[in-house]
Design a protein around this motif. Sequence first.
Motif, PDB file in Angstrom:
ATOM      1  N   GLN A  21       0.822  -1.205   0.000  1.00 20.14           N
ATOM      2  CA  GLN A  21       0.000   0.000   0.000  1.00 20.14           C
ATOM      3  C   GLN A  21       0.858   1.258   0.000  1.00 20.14           C
ATOM      4  N   ASP A  22       1.956   1.244   0.752  1.00 16.92           N
ATOM      5  CA  ASP A  22       2.822   2.421   0.791  1.00 16.92           C
ATOM      6  C   ASP A  22       3.495   2.640  -0.556  1.00 16.92           C
ATOM      7  N   ARG A  23       3.887   1.556  -1.214  1.00 10.40           N
ATOM      8  CA  ARG A  23       4.527   1.721  -2.522  1.00 10.40           C
ATOM      9  C   ARG A  23       3.533   2.255  -3.547  1.00 10.40           C
ATOM     10  N   LEU A  24       2.289   1.803  -3.484  1.00 10.72           N
ATOM     11  CA  LEU A  24       1.266   2.363  -4.370  1.00 10.72           C
ATOM     12  C   LEU A  24       1.087   3.854  -4.093  1.00 10.72           C
ATOM     13  N   THR A  25       1.097   4.242  -2.810  1.00 20.60           N
ATOM     14  CA  THR A  25       0.928   5.648  -2.439  1.00 20.60           C
ATOM     15  C   THR A  25       2.081   6.492  -2.958  1.00 20.60           C
ATOM     16  N   LEU A  26       3.302   6.020  -2.777  1.00 20.29           N
ATOM     17  CA  LEU A  26       4.483   6.778  -3.196  1.00 20.29           C
ATOM     18  C   LEU A  26       4.532   6.971  -4.704  1.00 20.29           C
ATOM     19  N   ASN A  27       3.943   6.045  -5.441  1.00 26.08           N
ATOM     20  CA  ASN A  27       4.001   6.089  -6.901  1.00 26.08           C
ATOM     21  C   ASN A  27       2.660   6.450  -7.532  1.00 26.08           C
ATOM     22  N   ALA A  28       1.764   7.019  -6.738  1.00 28.35           N
ATOM     23  CA  ALA A  28       0.414   7.291  -7.234  1.00 28.35           C
ATOM     24  C   ALA A  28       0.412   8.204  -8.457  1.00 28.35           C
ATOM     25  N   ALA A  29       1.234   9.240  -8.435  1.00 28.51           N
ATOM     26  CA  ALA A  29       1.254  10.180  -9.561  1.00 28.51           C
ATOM     27  C   ALA A  29       1.751   9.494 -10.831  1.00 28.51           C
ATOM     28  N   SER A  30       2.831   8.719 -10.714  1.00 34.74           N
ATOM     29  CA  SER A  30       3.366   8.009 -11.872  1.00 34.74           C
ATOM     30  C   SER A  30       2.368   6.989 -12.405  1.00 34.74           C
ATOM     31  N   LEU A  31       1.739   6.242 -11.508  1.00 30.24           N
ATOM     32  CA  LEU A  31       0.748   5.252 -11.934  1.00 30.24           C
ATOM     33  C   LEU A  31      -0.422   5.916 -12.638  1.00 30.24           C
ATOM     34  N   ARG A  33      -0.430   8.538 -14.432  1.00 35.61           N
ATOM     35  CA  ARG A  33      -0.070   8.910 -15.809  1.00 35.61           C
ATOM     36  C   ARG A  33      -0.171   7.722 -16.757  1.00 35.61           C
ATOM     37  N   HIS A  34      -0.147   6.511 -16.197  1.00 37.50           N
ATOM     38  CA  HIS A  34      -0.267   5.306 -17.019  1.00 37.50           C
ATOM     39  C   HIS A  34      -1.664   4.680 -16.901  1.00 37.50           C
ATOM     40  N   GLY A  35      -2.613   5.448 -16.405  1.00 37.12           N
ATOM     41  CA  GLY A  35      -3.985   4.974 -16.369  1.00 37.12           C
ATOM     42  C   GLY A  35      -4.323   4.065 -15.213  1.00 37.12           C
ATOM     43  N   VAL A  36      -3.495   4.080 -14.138  1.00 35.69           N
ATOM     44  CA  VAL A  36      -3.756   3.262 -12.955  1.00 35.69           C
ATOM     45  C   VAL A  36      -3.897   4.211 -11.764  1.00 35.69           C
ATOM     46  N   HIS A  37      -5.027   4.129 -11.044  1.00 32.32           N
ATOM     47  CA  HIS A  37      -5.337   5.110 -10.006  1.00 32.32           C
ATOM     48  C   HIS A  37      -5.448   4.438  -8.641  1.00 32.32           C
ATOM     49  N   PHE A  38      -4.755   5.040  -7.663  1.00 33.56           N
ATOM     50  CA  PHE A  38      -4.843   4.618  -6.262  1.00 33.56           C
ATOM     51  C   PHE A  38      -5.433   5.796  -5.510  1.00 33.56           C
ATOM     52  N   PRO A  39      -6.749   5.814  -5.302  1.00 35.28           N
ATOM     53  CA  PRO A  39      -7.432   7.043  -4.881  1.00 35.28           C
ATOM     54  C   PRO A  39      -7.066   7.512  -3.479  1.00 35.28           C
ATOM     55  N   SER A  40      -7.058   8.832  -3.324  1.00 36.17           N
ATOM     56  CA  SER A  40      -7.031   9.482  -2.011  1.00 36.17           C
ATOM     57  C   SER A  40      -8.122  10.530  -2.044  1.00 36.17           C
ATOM     58  N   ARG A  41      -8.593  10.935  -0.860  1.00 38.73           N
ATOM     59  CA  ARG A  41      -9.697  11.900  -0.831  1.00 38.73           C
ATOM     60  C   ARG A  41      -9.215  13.286  -1.248  1.00 38.73           C
ATOM     61  N   ALA A  73     -17.364   7.273   3.976  1.00 35.12           N
ATOM     62  CA  ALA A  73     -16.066   7.043   3.328  1.00 35.12           C
ATOM     63  C   ALA A  73     -16.187   6.061   2.158  1.00 35.12           C
ATOM     64  N   TRP A  74     -17.052   5.053   2.301  1.00 36.66           N
ATOM     65  CA  TRP A  74     -17.204   4.095   1.199  1.00 36.66           C
ATOM     66  C   TRP A  74     -17.820   4.775  -0.031  1.00 36.66           C
ATOM     67  N   ASP A  75     -18.856   5.568   0.176  1.00 39.16           N
ATOM     68  CA  ASP A  75     -19.469   6.258  -0.952  1.00 39.16           C
ATOM     69  C   ASP A  75     -18.479   7.212  -1.614  1.00 39.16           C
ATOM     70  N   ALA A  76     -17.649   7.879  -0.788  1.00 40.09           N
ATOM     71  CA  ALA A  76     -16.633   8.772  -1.349  1.00 40.09           C
ATOM     72  C   ALA A  76     -15.629   7.992  -2.181  1.00 40.09           C
ATOM     73  N   MET A  77     -15.247   6.809  -1.692  1.00 45.35           N
ATOM     74  CA  MET A  77     -14.319   5.967  -2.448  1.00 45.35           C
ATOM     75  C   MET A  77     -14.942   5.503  -3.758  1.00 45.35           C
ATOM     76  N   VAL A  78     -16.193   5.082  -3.706  1.00 43.32           N
ATOM     77  CA  VAL A  78     -16.865   4.608  -4.927  1.00 43.32           C
ATOM     78  C   VAL A  78     -16.914   5.721  -5.971  1.00 43.32           C
ATOM     79  N   ARG A  79     -17.197   6.943  -5.540  1.00 40.79           N
ATOM     80  CA  ARG A  79     -17.213   8.057  -6.501  1.00 40.79           C
ATOM     81  C   ARG A  79     -15.863   8.224  -7.171  1.00 40.79           C
ATOM     82  N   ARG A  80     -14.793   8.073  -6.394  1.00 41.85           N
ATOM     83  CA  ARG A  80     -13.451   8.183  -6.986  1.00 41.85           C
ATOM     84  C   ARG A  80     -13.175   7.042  -7.950  1.00 41.85           C
ATOM     85  N   LEU A  81     -13.593   5.839  -7.567  1.00 42.30           N
ATOM     86  CA  LEU A  81     -13.361   4.682  -8.428  1.00 42.30           C
ATOM     87  C   LEU A  81     -14.145   4.792  -9.733  1.00 42.30           C
ATOM     88  N   ARG A  82     -15.351   5.298  -9.650  1.00 46.56           N
ATOM     89  CA  ARG A  82     -16.194   5.380 -10.839  1.00 46.56           C
ATOM     90  C   ARG A  82     -15.777   6.533 -11.752  1.00 46.56           C
TER      91      ARG A  82
END
Length: 361
Positions: A21-31, A33-41, A73-82
């Motif tokens: 999870q920490d590695r996904l967080t550290l690389n969130a911006a790079s990911l 740019r390649h169409g992979v999203h690790f959401p934060s609020r 928090a779940w609804d907020a996450m779903v909005r980000r995922l969608r």
Amino acid sequence: MSRRRVYLHVGAPKTGTTYLQDRLTLNAASLSRHGVHFPSRNRLTDTQRFHFRAALDLLGEDWGGEPGHAAGAWDAMVRRLRRASGSSILSHEILAPAPAVAIERAMADLQGREVHIVYSVRDLGRQLPAAWQESIKQGDRWTFHTFLNRVEKGTPWFFRALDLPRVLSRWGAHLPPERVHVVTVPHQRDETLWLRYCEALDLDPAWAPVDSDQDNRSLGVAETQLVRRLNRRVPRRERRGATYDRLIRELLAQENLARRSSAPVRLAPDRFPWAEEQAQLWIDWLVGSGVHVVGDLEDLRPRRPPADQRWFDPDRVTAKPLLGAALDALEAMTHEAATRTPPELQLSGKVRTGAKRLRGR
């Protein structure tokens, strides 16, 4: 890669999830740019806390926090995922033993996305000692012997989260097997786990070049026994609050006691037959299920220690190592108290008055 894909990494606990999870967080911006999203609020909310609260909200739990602290928090996450234009990842290990009603809600809320389940799994020879000492850091008081007895009966939360056939049967009930991905945790500590995880998520490791130094380190037998005894003295309501998390789990256990060098917590020799039996059940289930396995199924078999290796019973720690751990704990807490600023260290008026009366006697 599908443009509308959601990966739900649902556990299991103690399988390197903190690192992943920490590695996904550290690389969130790079990911991203390649169409992979690790959401934060937002910038003011820790990404991993956002995922934790979303999981709590889906499960209808508070886990010792203020009542309702995860609401919405779940609804907020779903909005980000969608909203995400490409693939998205939600990751938290407390989702593993989710009840059917929570899983059905998750699938309904993510309808229209191609949902994938990712589950990382580790052999019970390493998993059970790690799970027990983690439960002690979370405020539990049971002995290792009691914990293992209850695991073999299938009763504690940890085993429901580690029970591979049960977890995957529930989460994968309405998915084709090729959308259920099982990542086996290797015995060696290197890049292998991360590379396997990337394969399960269908992402190029080059998209996440920044490594993480996060490691949810285990405690040794003396340190775990010290925290367990402390838990026996602290009322349950205090062991389930934010103050306990900050002072005992994070500051004392994770930041200080985990740095000590003492005998590690290992599975008792007489428990290996049961752990080996479970491993075979898991392997047989995976082979017959058709799910996507990333890694080696032999990683799920516990490795017995050498016959001449001494086993230290974590329930019977002698006075000397326990005293050493206690003194280090006292030193750490003294340093912490010294850094606290007023009024945290200021005595209340009633206490000051009582102290004056005592001095006047």
